[in-house]
Design an enzyme around this catalytic site. Structure first.
Site, short mmCIF file in Angstrom:
data_model
loop_
_atom_site.label_atom_id
_atom_site.label_comp_id
_atom_site.label_asym_id
_atom_site.label_seq_id
_atom_site.Cartn_x
_atom_site.Cartn_y
_atom_site.Cartn_z
N ASN A 9 8.34 0.57 -3.36
CA ASN A 9 8.50 1.76 -4.20
C ASN A 9 8.22 2.97 -3.32
O ASN A 9 7.07 3.27 -3.03
CB ASN A 9 7.51 1.69 -5.38
CG ASN A 9 7.55 2.94 -6.23
OD1 ASN A 9 8.43 3.79 -6.06
ND2 ASN A 9 6.60 3.07 -7.14
N HIS A 96 5.37 3.21 -14.75
CA HIS A 96 4.43 3.42 -13.64
C HIS A 96 3.35 4.42 -14.10
O HIS A 96 3.64 5.37 -14.81
CB HIS A 96 5.17 3.96 -12.42
CG HIS A 96 4.36 3.86 -11.17
ND1 HIS A 96 3.31 4.72 -10.91
CD2 HIS A 96 4.40 2.99 -10.14
CE1 HIS A 96 2.76 4.38 -9.76
NE2 HIS A 96 3.39 3.33 -9.26
N GLU A 98 1.98 6.74 -12.65
CA GLU A 98 2.26 8.14 -12.30
C GLU A 98 3.16 8.80 -13.34
O GLU A 98 3.04 9.99 -13.61
CB GLU A 98 2.88 8.20 -10.88
CG GLU A 98 1.82 7.94 -9.82
CD GLU A 98 2.33 7.30 -8.55
OE1 GLU A 98 3.55 7.28 -8.31
OE2 GLU A 98 1.48 6.79 -7.77
N GLU A 168 -0.77 -3.04 -11.97
CA GLU A 168 -1.21 -2.03 -11.01
C GLU A 168 -2.43 -1.31 -11.58
O GLU A 168 -2.27 -0.31 -12.31
CB GLU A 168 -0.09 -1.01 -10.76
CG GLU A 168 1.13 -1.57 -10.08
CD GLU A 168 1.91 -0.49 -9.30
OE1 GLU A 168 2.21 -0.76 -8.15
OE2 GLU A 168 2.15 0.59 -9.84
N GLY A 174 -2.87 4.06 -4.26
CA GLY A 174 -2.93 5.17 -3.31
C GLY A 174 -4.34 5.50 -2.83
O GLY A 174 -4.57 6.55 -2.25
N SER A 212 -2.52 -0.28 -3.13
CA SER A 212 -3.05 -0.33 -1.77
C SER A 212 -2.79 -1.66 -1.06
O SER A 212 -3.66 -2.18 -0.35
CB SER A 212 -4.55 0.01 -1.76
OG SER A 212 -4.75 1.31 -2.28
P1 13P Z 1 0.21 2.25 -2.99
O1 13P Z 1 0.70 0.96 -2.36
O2 13P Z 1 0.51 3.45 -2.17
O3 13P Z 1 -1.22 2.13 -3.43
O4 13P Z 1 1.07 2.45 -4.35
C1 13P Z 1 1.16 1.39 -5.22
C2 13P Z 1 2.17 1.74 -6.25
O5 13P Z 1 1.96 2.61 -7.06
C3 13P Z 1 3.43 1.00 -6.22
O6 13P Z 1 4.19 1.24 -7.36
#
Ligand code: 13P
Length: 253
Positions: A9, A96, A98, A168, A174, A212
């Site tokens: 992603n 997601h 976000e 997640e 992140g 991560s």
């Molecule tokens: P990271 O791997 O940067 O932590 O992000 C995970 C993520 O949100 C994948 O959709």
């Protein structure tokens, strides 16, 4: 050898030069035998078609990071599932954190997207997971139940056939600090059992972990019985690192 789904992603990252170098590298170095691993790249929408032209002849599928809840009409700035399908997208990430947090997407809104994606014969990757506060308060399972229930309410007991769930935990995204693989295994088992209560066939749903992930922890995650793949953010932006992750996953039964 279990089937594993490895998804990059890219979020809001990349440009023409980066994508061209990245895909050239993968084309030249991707293993010819992926041992039941399915590889997906989800670039920003504007680069979907360019990415598809490069990957369609190799063993990589195209993913989108989001889709609108409408199929067509007066919805300025949106992209529909029919358009995604038209240009070669196979997987669509929805829910997601976000988008839930920054765009106020509710469980119900996400469930509507899930429905449209399934109706179009594409594969939804439904992201679920708890905040740090919810985890501390012992609410992880309740949060997940609520996120899954919304899907069951709209689509019925067979909702998760040919769908993907990405667990997640928001606190691991992140941050550079992934969740503990054994903790993730427990949550994945819970998710699988919960789905099985509604439909015994759907218990085979692919359940990925995201948060991560890097080549340093891939092995520990993939070795867990109920972790069927990885949804990778920042580590997937570097072709060499993403290839390393793929190779590790392919080497594990
Ligand atoms: P990271 O791997 O940067 O932590 O992000 C995970 C993520 O949100 C994948 O959709």
């Amino acid at each position: 050898m279990k089937k594993k789904l490895i998804v990059a992603n890219w979020k809001l990252n990349g440009n023409i030069e980066m994508i061209s170098n990245y895909l050239k590298f993968l084309k030249n170095n991707l293993l010819s035998n992926l041992n039941k691993n399915i590889i997906v790249i989800a670039p920003p929408n504007i680069y979907l078609e360019r990415t598809y032209q490069s990957i369609k002849k190799i063993n990589i599928f195209l993913g989108a990071q989001n889709v609108d809840v409408n199929l067509k009409g007066a919805f300025t700035g949106e992209v529909s599932v029919l358009m995604l399908k038209d240009i070669g997208v196979k997987y669509v990430i929805i829910g997601h954190s976000e988008r839930r947090i920054l765009h106020n997407e509710t469980d119900n809104f996400v469930a509507k997207k899930f429905h449209l994606i399934k109706n179009s014969n594409l594969i939804p990757i439904l992201c679920i997971g708890e905040t740090e506060k919810e985890k501390k308060n012992g609410k992880t399972q309740k949060v997940i139940e609520k996120q899954l229930n919304c899907i069951f309410q709209i689509l019925g007991e067979k909702a998760f056939r040919n769908a993907v769930i990405a667990y997640e935990p928001i606190w691991a995204i992140g941050t550079g600090v992934s969740a503990d693989p054994e903790y993730v295994q427990i949550i994945h088992k819970f998710i699988r059992n919960y789905i099985q209560k509604n439909d015994s066939v759907s218990k085979n749903v692919i359940i990925q972990y995201g948060g991560s992930v890097s080549s340093l922890n891939t092995k520990e995650f993939i070795q867990q019985e109920d972790i069927d793949g990885l949804l990778i953010g920042s580590a997937s932006l570097h072709a060499k690192e993403f290839l390393k992750i793929i190779k590790i996953s392919c080497s594990i039964d």
